[in-house]
Design a protein around this motif. Sequence first.
Motif, short mmCIF file in Angstrom:
data_model
loop_
_atom_site.label_atom_id
_atom_site.label_comp_id
_atom_site.label_asym_id
_atom_site.label_seq_id
_atom_site.Cartn_x
_atom_site.Cartn_y
_atom_site.Cartn_z
N LEU A 151 0.85 -1.18 0.00
CA LEU A 151 0.00 0.00 0.00
C LEU A 151 0.89 1.23 0.00
O LEU A 151 1.79 1.36 0.84
N LEU A 152 0.65 2.13 -0.95
CA LEU A 152 1.47 3.34 -1.09
C LEU A 152 0.57 4.56 -1.00
O LEU A 152 -0.39 4.70 -1.76
N ILE A 153 0.87 5.46 -0.05
CA ILE A 153 0.10 6.68 0.13
C ILE A 153 0.99 7.87 -0.19
O ILE A 153 2.05 8.06 0.42
N LEU A 154 0.56 8.67 -1.16
CA LEU A 154 1.35 9.80 -1.66
C LEU A 154 0.56 11.09 -1.45
O LEU A 154 -0.50 11.27 -2.04
N ASP A 155 1.09 11.98 -0.62
CA ASP A 155 0.42 13.24 -0.32
C ASP A 155 1.07 14.34 -1.16
O ASP A 155 2.19 14.75 -0.89
N GLU A 156 0.35 14.81 -2.18
CA GLU A 156 0.84 15.83 -3.11
C GLU A 156 2.22 15.46 -3.69
O GLU A 156 3.19 16.20 -3.57
N PRO A 157 2.34 14.30 -4.33
CA PRO A 157 3.65 13.84 -4.80
C PRO A 157 4.27 14.68 -5.90
O PRO A 157 5.49 14.67 -6.06
N PHE A 158 3.45 15.42 -6.67
CA PHE A 158 3.98 16.17 -7.81
C PHE A 158 4.17 17.65 -7.52
O PHE A 158 4.57 18.41 -8.39
N SER A 159 3.88 18.05 -6.30
CA SER A 159 3.98 19.46 -5.93
C SER A 159 5.41 19.97 -6.06
O SER A 159 6.35 19.38 -5.51
#
Length: 299
Positions: A151-159
Amino acid sequence: MTLVINNLKKKFDKHQAVDGISLTVEKGEMFGMLGANGAGKTTSFRMTLGLIDPTEGSVTWGGERLTYKRTHLVGYLPEERGLFPKLTVKEQLIYLMRLKGMKKPDIIRELRHWLERFQVPQNENKKIEELSKGNQQKIQFMAAVIHKPELLILDEPFSGLDPVNTDMLKDAVLDLQKAGTTIVFSSHQMRNVEELCEDLIMLKQGKAVLQGNLRDIKRSYGIKSVSVKADYDLDFISSIKGVVKLDKSNDGAQIAVQSEEVAGEIFKQVSAKGFVRKFEVEEPSLHEIFIDKAGDTDE
């Protein structure tokens, strides 16, 4: 395994940060969480990971809560990046991945694989503080995926990434999904969500204002867009019943309409006036839907 969030709520004093969201993300799915700053995305992620307790509701992964003993199954890229500036890239990732239970030779092998993939092998022995913000973000992403989480959780990864690095990161995320990783990410950049996600939830002031399959949402959404190009004045279109908005350009107009029937009436009237060089009915973009549903900020 399936991620299940059920009636999740979080209240800080009198502020309701998250207000009853529920969603299910199946294994290998890419799921998008949208919202302006302060909408509740990061708080939802922190409750999902067990970093803070919910006021009400529950989160399970494979039928169980995510606790420290299951941390090796999860990767997390926080919005607020947290690397040790005085450590080298190699030292940083060995330290973090040892906490995940990986052995040093395996860490170094995976580290070099990802450095090559991101075209920065020369950064292995550089200190974090010596790297650009974009390259620091690549290292933070690597710290979330080197242990091969389920499980991978990405918070605003492209910011904050430039277009080249954004595309590089997108390709990596898509490859991880193809390999079976379940991915949930937040973003306020609608184009990225449209490219990557089939299903999404849109938050405003902690509540879900839109949720479901992206294709179904766009098809069922009332307001559509009509693009017209013609060599005469198109101002008259704004008076047609059902026209929501008319934006003129040098050679035509972009018109928001309430239904395809309104689009048909526009076509009837513009074609009666002369030659039409372009007439196209488009589904609304996710950006347009976001502005309509959650456009005002929640701060």
